[in-house]
Write a protein that holds these residues in place. Sequence first.
Motif, PDB file in Angstrom:
ATOM      1  N   SER A   1      -9.497   4.708   5.685  1.00  0.00           N
ATOM      2  CA  SER A   1      -8.914   3.466   6.194  1.00  0.00           C
ATOM      3  C   SER A   1      -9.404   2.283   5.372  1.00  0.00           C
ATOM      4  CB  SER A   1      -9.293   3.262   7.660  1.00  0.00           C
ATOM      5  OG  SER A   1     -10.682   3.063   7.767  1.00  0.00           O
ATOM      6  N   THR A   2      -8.859   1.137   5.694  1.00  0.00           N
ATOM      7  CA  THR A   2      -9.282  -0.085   5.028  1.00  0.00           C
ATOM      8  C   THR A   2     -10.706  -0.449   5.430  1.00  0.00           C
ATOM      9  OG1 THR A   2      -6.994  -0.815   5.035  1.00  0.00           O
ATOM     10  CG2 THR A   2      -8.650  -2.501   4.631  1.00  0.00           C
TER      11      THR A   2
ATOM     12  N   ARG B   1      -6.261   5.085  -4.681  1.00  0.00           N
ATOM     13  CA  ARG B   1      -5.931   4.322  -3.465  1.00  0.00           C
ATOM     14  C   ARG B   1      -6.887   3.138  -3.358  1.00  0.00           C
ATOM     15  NH1 ARG B   1      -2.571   6.809   0.482  1.00  0.00           N
ATOM     16  NH2 ARG B   1      -2.707   4.691   1.314  1.00  0.00           N
TER      17      ARG B   1
ATOM     18  N   ALA C   1       0.648   6.287   4.124  1.00  0.00           N
ATOM     19  CA  ALA C   1      -0.482   7.129   4.526  1.00  0.00           C
ATOM     20  C   ALA C   1      -0.166   8.588   4.203  1.00  0.00           C
ATOM     21  CB  ALA C   1      -0.750   6.960   6.018  1.00  0.00           C
TER      22      ALA C   1
ATOM     23  N   GLN D   1      -5.145   5.039   6.240  1.00  0.00           N
ATOM     24  CA  GLN D   1      -4.418   5.209   4.990  1.00  0.00           C
ATOM     25  C   GLN D   1      -4.192   6.685   4.694  1.00  0.00           C
ATOM     26  OE1 GLN D   1      -6.217   2.314   5.403  1.00  0.00           O
ATOM     27  NE2 GLN D   1      -4.203   1.411   5.184  1.00  0.00           N
TER      28      GLN D   1
ATOM     29  N   SER E   1       0.842  -1.186   0.000  1.00  0.00           N
ATOM     30  CA  SER E   1       0.000   0.000   0.000  1.00  0.00           C
ATOM     31  C   SER E   1       0.876   1.234   0.000  1.00  0.00           C
ATOM     32  CB  SER E   1      -0.884   0.023   1.247  1.00  0.00           C
ATOM     33  OG  SER E   1      -1.736  -1.088   1.257  1.00  0.00           O
TER      34      SER E   1
ATOM     35  N   ASP F   1      -6.425   0.607  -1.628  1.00  0.00           N
ATOM     36  CA  ASP F   1      -6.340   0.072  -0.273  1.00  0.00           C
ATOM     37  C   ASP F   1      -7.348   0.723   0.667  1.00  0.00           C
ATOM     38  OD1 ASP F   1      -4.838   2.447  -0.652  1.00  0.00           O
ATOM     39  OD2 ASP F   1      -3.678   2.062   1.164  1.00  0.00           O
ATOM     40  N   ILE F   2      -8.007   1.768   0.221  1.00  0.00           N
ATOM     41  CA  ILE F   2      -8.991   2.474   1.050  1.00  0.00           C
ATOM     42  C   ILE F   2     -10.362   1.857   0.842  1.00  0.00           C
ATOM     43  CG2 ILE F   2     -10.192   4.675   1.395  1.00  0.00           C
ATOM     44  CD1 ILE F   2      -7.553   6.078   0.723  1.00  0.00           C
TER      45      ILE F   2
END
Length: 164
Positions: A110-111, A36, A12, A86, A9, A38-39
């Motif tokens: 965030s995830t 992103r 942040a 993130q 990832s 990963d978000i």
Amino acid sequence: MTLAAPSLSPPASVTVRVQAEDFDTAAEIEALSTGRTDIGAVVTFSGLCREEKGQLAALELEHYPGMAEAEIRRICEEAVTRFDLQGATAIHRFGRIDPGARIVLVIAASTHRQAAFDGASFIMDYLKTAAPFWKKEHLKDGTARGWVSAKDADDTARDRWTRG
């Protein structure tokens, strides 16, 4: 046999601004989350200037330049670490703010959703109590109430994050 490289990832991101100008909430969300993958959750909080039952003409916000940005960045970076975010964005305005206008924006990405909710709440609770801002209320009758005192409720909200 070829092994796939692990998916890493991006680091942040933390964005902090203290500015007189208004901000575009949708553009700030886009800037934080575009590209992103990963978000999985983005939580935003927008603070608006209240009219205080029709009495308020404007709110005057002052800050300690340099120190305000540094403290907000410290708060955001702590939230990123504590909640595995993130990314985080915090924008706070200063100057004369009319009722209905935006004052503050906090975004936590965030995830998973709970981390984003917790991160946004944490940032806002600490921003209200630790960042060096001062507010003065200007009333419609032409008078000023003076500088607004800190509220015990804000300290209580912040203190929930330090309980064991």
